[in-house]
Enzyme design. Sequence first.
Site, PDB file in Angstrom:
ATOM      1  N   VAL A  66       1.167  -1.043   0.286  1.00  0.00           N
ATOM      2  CA  VAL A  66      -0.306   0.150  -0.026  1.00  0.00           C
ATOM      3  C   VAL A  66       1.062   1.620  -0.005  1.00  0.00           C
ATOM      4  CG1 VAL A  66      -1.723   1.111   1.393  1.00  0.00           C
ATOM      5  CG2 VAL A  66      -1.563  -1.124   0.812  1.00  0.00           C
ATOM      6  N   CYS A  67       0.449   2.214  -0.707  1.00  0.00           N
ATOM      7  CA  CYS A  67       1.586   3.533  -1.169  1.00  0.00           C
ATOM      8  C   CYS A  67       2.852   3.258  -1.147  1.00  0.00           C
ATOM      9  CB  CYS A  67       1.473   4.552   0.535  1.00  0.00           C
ATOM     10  SG  CYS A  67       1.208   6.513   0.180  1.00  0.00           S
ATOM     11  N   THR A  68       3.832   3.716  -0.359  1.00  0.00           N
ATOM     12  CA  THR A  68       4.864   3.915  -0.294  1.00  0.00           C
ATOM     13  C   THR A  68       5.552   2.456   0.331  1.00  0.00           C
ATOM     14  OG1 THR A  68       5.136   4.500   2.217  1.00  0.00           O
ATOM     15  CG2 THR A  68       5.030   5.859   0.320  1.00  0.00           C
ATOM     16  N   GLY A  69       5.398   1.534   0.935  1.00  0.00           N
ATOM     17  CA  GLY A  69       5.703   0.025   1.476  1.00  0.00           C
ATOM     18  C   GLY A  69       5.867  -0.685   0.159  1.00  0.00           C
TER      19      GLY A  69
ATOM     20  N   THR B  53       2.787   2.963  -6.766  1.00  0.00           N
ATOM     21  CA  THR B  53       2.780   3.939  -5.618  1.00  0.00           C
ATOM     22  C   THR B  53       1.989   5.541  -5.671  1.00  0.00           C
ATOM     23  OG1 THR B  53       3.882   4.717  -3.662  1.00  0.00           O
ATOM     24  CG2 THR B  53       5.008   5.332  -5.446  1.00  0.00           C
TER      25      THR B  53
END
Length: 318
Positions: free
Chosen positions: A105-108, A125
């Site tokens: 998720v996102c910057t994961g 991202t």
Amino acid sequence: MPRPAVAFFVYDGVTLLDVAGPAEVFKEANRLGADYRIVLLSPTGADVTSNLGVRIAVDRAVAGEPAFDTFLVPGSDRYPRGPVPADLADAVRAPAATAGRVASVCTGAFLLAAAGLLDGKRATTHWRAAHELAARCPTCRVEPDAIYVRDGTTYTSAGVTAGIDLALALVEEDHGPDLARDVARALVVYMQRAGGQSQFSAPLQGPPPRSATLRSVTDLVTANPRGEHSLGELAKHLNVSTRQLSRLFHDELSTTPARYVESIRFDLARALLDQGHTATQAATQAGFPSYESMRRVFARKLSISPAAYQRRFSTTRR
């Protein structure tokens, strides 16, 4: 038969909503008939502190766990501002290698990249971090405008609430569109955002299409609002008559194909204006034939021009 396990990898500084949003989707799916086992893991098994200072209770350490059906890595404000620590990347690598599917998720996505899990793959991202992800993972094809991207068994999603879109897609993959739609309705979120839809676009308000046939058309439009979406082209996409397609839109969405396309373009244009694009840029990127055609839609829907809309909301945007 063992319950399908969804493991969330959490660590100090993790973005709380990246964890809570998708977890809520799986929990609601359980209430409606699924049977996910939700597990929270940290590098050492110790509880962690989120980006908001909220402590997250952890079930156990990530090491030595059996293979998970889904291994989900939330993002953090700390990345991409700095490099991902080697021990964090190492903690991700082993469980991801044995999981049925891996998601971020996102910057994961930066943790997946640091672990070498995005090499040679398509990914996304948050749009603000897309350039940095591409720089850190030069073999990865970063798609900065997608809500989520699937490449084989690897899934990456855009900023914050896109994790909910991704979780709904995973539930739909496991249990079909009906259950996923029920989850979306229960959480008062939208199920219509196709993975390739722009991060800037806002989904059309109203109930989702009931049939998979019509949904394939609405997904096509939302994924590429600038495309050629005349009545004839959309009917050709489904291999149905224009009359039958018009009837589907009327019966399921209480609108016409042309009005639906117009509404999707309007939502995208409004979001682009909110992001600071000029009215001309917004008209072009949203797929309107001209600025004037966009202006007429704004006048009909909001009783103001695109420029007036942008001025009215400029203070809160900044």
